[in-house]
Scaffold this motif. Structure first.
Motif, PDB file in Angstrom:
ATOM      1  N   TYR A  59       0.839  -1.201   0.000  1.00  0.00           N
ATOM      2  CA  TYR A  59       0.000   0.000   0.000  1.00  0.00           C
ATOM      3  C   TYR A  59       0.874   1.251   0.000  1.00  0.00           C
ATOM      4  CZ  TYR A  59      -3.992   2.977   1.370  1.00  0.00           C
ATOM      5  OH  TYR A  59      -4.975   3.927   1.412  1.00  0.00           O
ATOM      6  N   ALA A  60       0.763   2.028  -1.078  1.00  0.00           N
ATOM      7  CA  ALA A  60       1.428   3.327  -1.159  1.00  0.00           C
ATOM      8  C   ALA A  60       0.377   4.386  -0.847  1.00  0.00           C
ATOM      9  CB  ALA A  60       2.018   3.549  -2.551  1.00  0.00           C
ATOM     10  N   GLU A  61       0.375   4.843   0.403  1.00  0.00           N
ATOM     11  CA  GLU A  61      -0.643   5.808   0.843  1.00  0.00           C
ATOM     12  C   GLU A  61      -0.002   7.153   1.106  1.00  0.00           C
ATOM     13  OE1 GLU A  61      -4.398   6.042   3.914  1.00  0.00           O
ATOM     14  OE2 GLU A  61      -2.590   4.992   4.545  1.00  0.00           O
ATOM     15  N   TYR A  73       2.118   7.811  -9.650  1.00  0.00           N
ATOM     16  CA  TYR A  73       1.615   6.440  -9.671  1.00  0.00           C
ATOM     17  C   TYR A  73       2.625   5.472 -10.280  1.00  0.00           C
ATOM     18  CZ  TYR A  73      -3.143   7.106  -7.950  1.00  0.00           C
ATOM     19  OH  TYR A  73      -4.243   7.331  -7.153  1.00  0.00           O
ATOM     20  N   SER A  74       3.345   5.891 -11.295  1.00  0.00           N
ATOM     21  CA  SER A  74       4.348   5.009 -11.883  1.00  0.00           C
ATOM     22  C   SER A  74       5.494   4.765 -10.908  1.00  0.00           C
ATOM     23  CB  SER A  74       4.878   5.589 -13.210  1.00  0.00           C
ATOM     24  OG  SER A  74       5.455   6.864 -13.009  1.00  0.00           O
ATOM     25  N   ASN A  75       5.863   5.783 -10.149  1.00  0.00           N
ATOM     26  CA  ASN A  75       6.897   5.598  -9.124  1.00  0.00           C
ATOM     27  C   ASN A  75       6.435   4.626  -8.043  1.00  0.00           C
ATOM     28  OD1 ASN A  75       8.597   7.331 -10.409  1.00  0.00           O
ATOM     29  ND2 ASN A  75       8.327   9.046  -9.000  1.00  0.00           N
ATOM     30  N   ALA A  80       6.596  -0.961  -5.715  1.00  0.00           N
ATOM     31  CA  ALA A  80       5.953  -2.237  -5.390  1.00  0.00           C
ATOM     32  C   ALA A  80       6.628  -3.388  -6.128  1.00  0.00           C
ATOM     33  CB  ALA A  80       4.472  -2.171  -5.740  1.00  0.00           C
ATOM     34  N   ILE A  81       7.026  -3.148  -7.365  1.00  0.00           N
ATOM     35  CA  ILE A  81       7.707  -4.172  -8.155  1.00  0.00           C
ATOM     36  C   ILE A  81       9.046  -4.535  -7.512  1.00  0.00           C
ATOM     37  CG2 ILE A  81       8.859  -4.626 -10.362  1.00  0.00           C
ATOM     38  CD1 ILE A  81       6.663  -2.923 -11.696  1.00  0.00           C
ATOM     39  N   LYS A  82       9.786  -3.522  -7.086  1.00  0.00           N
ATOM     40  CA  LYS A  82      11.083  -3.770  -6.454  1.00  0.00           C
ATOM     41  C   LYS A  82      10.925  -4.502  -5.127  1.00  0.00           C
ATOM     42  CE  LYS A  82      13.495   0.137  -8.614  1.00  0.00           C
ATOM     43  NZ  LYS A  82      14.157   1.450  -8.383  1.00  0.00           N
ATOM     44  N   SER A  83       9.833  -4.236  -4.426  1.00  0.00           N
ATOM     45  CA  SER A  83       9.606  -4.867  -3.125  1.00  0.00           C
ATOM     46  C   SER A  83       9.199  -6.330  -3.269  1.00  0.00           C
ATOM     47  CB  SER A  83       8.521  -4.098  -2.366  1.00  0.00           C
ATOM     48  OG  SER A  83       8.178  -4.744  -1.157  1.00  0.00           O
ATOM     49  N   ARG A 172       3.103  -1.142   4.151  1.00  0.00           N
ATOM     50  CA  ARG A 172       3.271   0.185   3.554  1.00  0.00           C
ATOM     51  C   ARG A 172       4.593   0.247   2.794  1.00  0.00           C
ATOM     52  NH1 ARG A 172      -0.826   3.691   5.386  1.00  0.00           N
ATOM     53  NH2 ARG A 172      -2.328   2.307   6.404  1.00  0.00           N
ATOM     54  N   ILE A 173       4.585   0.917   1.672  1.00  0.00           N
ATOM     55  CA  ILE A 173       5.814   1.091   0.892  1.00  0.00           C
ATOM     56  C   ILE A 173       6.087   2.580   0.717  1.00  0.00           C
ATOM     57  CG2 ILE A 173       5.724  -1.102  -0.336  1.00  0.00           C
ATOM     58  CD1 ILE A 173       4.454   0.300  -2.694  1.00  0.00           C
ATOM     59  N   GLU A 174       7.347   2.925   0.771  1.00  0.00           N
ATOM     60  CA  GLU A 174       7.766   4.311   0.591  1.00  0.00           C
ATOM     61  C   GLU A 174       8.019   4.566  -0.890  1.00  0.00           C
ATOM     62  OE1 GLU A 174       7.789   6.585   2.944  1.00  0.00           O
ATOM     63  OE2 GLU A 174       7.097   5.074   4.385  1.00  0.00           O
TER      64      GLU A 174
END
Length: 319
Positions: A59-61, A73-75, A80-83, A172-174
């Motif tokens: 979740y990128a909030e 949104y692309s960032n 999320a892909i890297k995680s 959560r992802i930064e």
């Protein structure tokens, strides 16, 4: 194979196409631990994703995600892909999916197949079927070998059968700030509570023969009875009878409802490109030679101003 699903939402509400993509991801992997969802937004109720086949939700909030912006949104999806380090990215072939997936595929130097209606995964190879040439034929496209792959699926094709699997644990992802000098300052949208055309199960569409914007009310009445969304042909939109957001066709929206009721639409190639994959097509037209009848499952040669009110009355008595 690990699959990351882009969970699309609007104003905090998860779109039906996201559940469809999650259900498909579970069918392809059979293992919730190999499926994750990427949610980008603010104030999204992620608990609704439990049981839909994903073990984890990334979740990128952030307040900057309240309005869609391709840079932010692309960032977020890249983070999320890297995680999760997936092998395949799944998303709906919605306006957002069509915008963000090609950008990320280019950024990740990955293969992509868009707007697919069937998909198969075998080892490192992914094959998918997609309509081409305005839906006149189906092409089978293959992405072979190792490496990240992107696939967008046409809404209302695969179904959203809840597998009752996966806990959807939220992490959560930064996300780094976008370097694009572009900000989304306002989103203008209609007041209709009906499903968007791209996700609608039933559609009642009108053409130039409707005659005016006021006359579209007979289509609205019919649509209200069967909980359908109202659409329009390009001719009706160009004539000022309906806004562009209602346009179905090659220069409008591609739809795939269970029922498409075409009222006073002749059936140009451009229009049929956007609706010919509908599961059941019913056409009402005074011209028995109208091209729309060539793709219709049921045809009614009649004046729409007589046929539609009769249909509405009949549906009211049945429903």
């Amino acid at each position: 194979m690990k699959i990351l699903v882009l969970i699309e939402q609007r104003d905090g509400k998860i779109k039906n196409s996201a559940y469809e993509a999650l259900s498909l991801a579970h069918k392809l992997t059979g293992n919730p631990s190999d499926v994750a969802g990427a949610v980008i937004g603010s104030g999204v109720n992620t608990s609704e994703l439990a049981g839909w086949g994903a073990e984890s939700i990334l979740y990128a909030e952030n307040s900057s995600f309240e309005r869609y912006n391709i840079g932010n949104y692309s960032n977020a999806l890249e983070a999320a892909i890297k995680s999760f380090e997936p092998d395949l990215i799944l998303a709906a072939a919605s306006p957002m999916g069509k915008d963000i997936l090609p950008r990320l595929a280019a950024r990740c130097d990955a293969g992509i197949i868009t707007d697919v209606v069937d998909i198969n995964v075998s080892g490192n190879n992914t094959s998918a079927t997609k309509p081409m040439y305005a839906g006149k034929c189906l092409a089978e496209v293959h992405l072979q070998g190792e490496g990240l792959k992107f696939v967008s699926i046409r809404p209302n094709v695969f179904g959203s059968d809840k597998p009752d699997a996966g806990s959807a644990t939220v992490s959560r992802i930064e996300v780094p700030d976008s370097t694009l000098d572009m900000k989304t300052t306002e989103v203008r949208k209609g007041t209709s509570e009906k499903a968007d055309l791209t996700e609608a199960v039933r559609i009642v569409a009108g053409g130039r023969s409707v005659g005016s914007a006021d006359n579209f009310k007979i289509l609205d009445e019919c649509a209200n009875v069967m909980n359908a969304t109202v659409g329009a042909s390009r001719a009706a939109v160009d004539s000022g009878y309906a806004p562009h957001s209602m346009q179905v066709g090659q220069t409008g929206k591609t739809v795939n409802p269970n029922l498409y009721l075409a009222c006073g639409i002749s059936g140009s190639i451009q229009h049929m490109a956007g609706m010919r994959t509908s599961k059941v097509i019913v056409a009402i037209n005074t011209d028995p030679e109208a091209p729309i009848f060539s793709v219709a499952d049921y045809g009614i040669v009649a004046d729409l101003f007589e046929a539609v009110p009769l249909l509405t009355k009949k549906l009211q008595s049945m429903l």
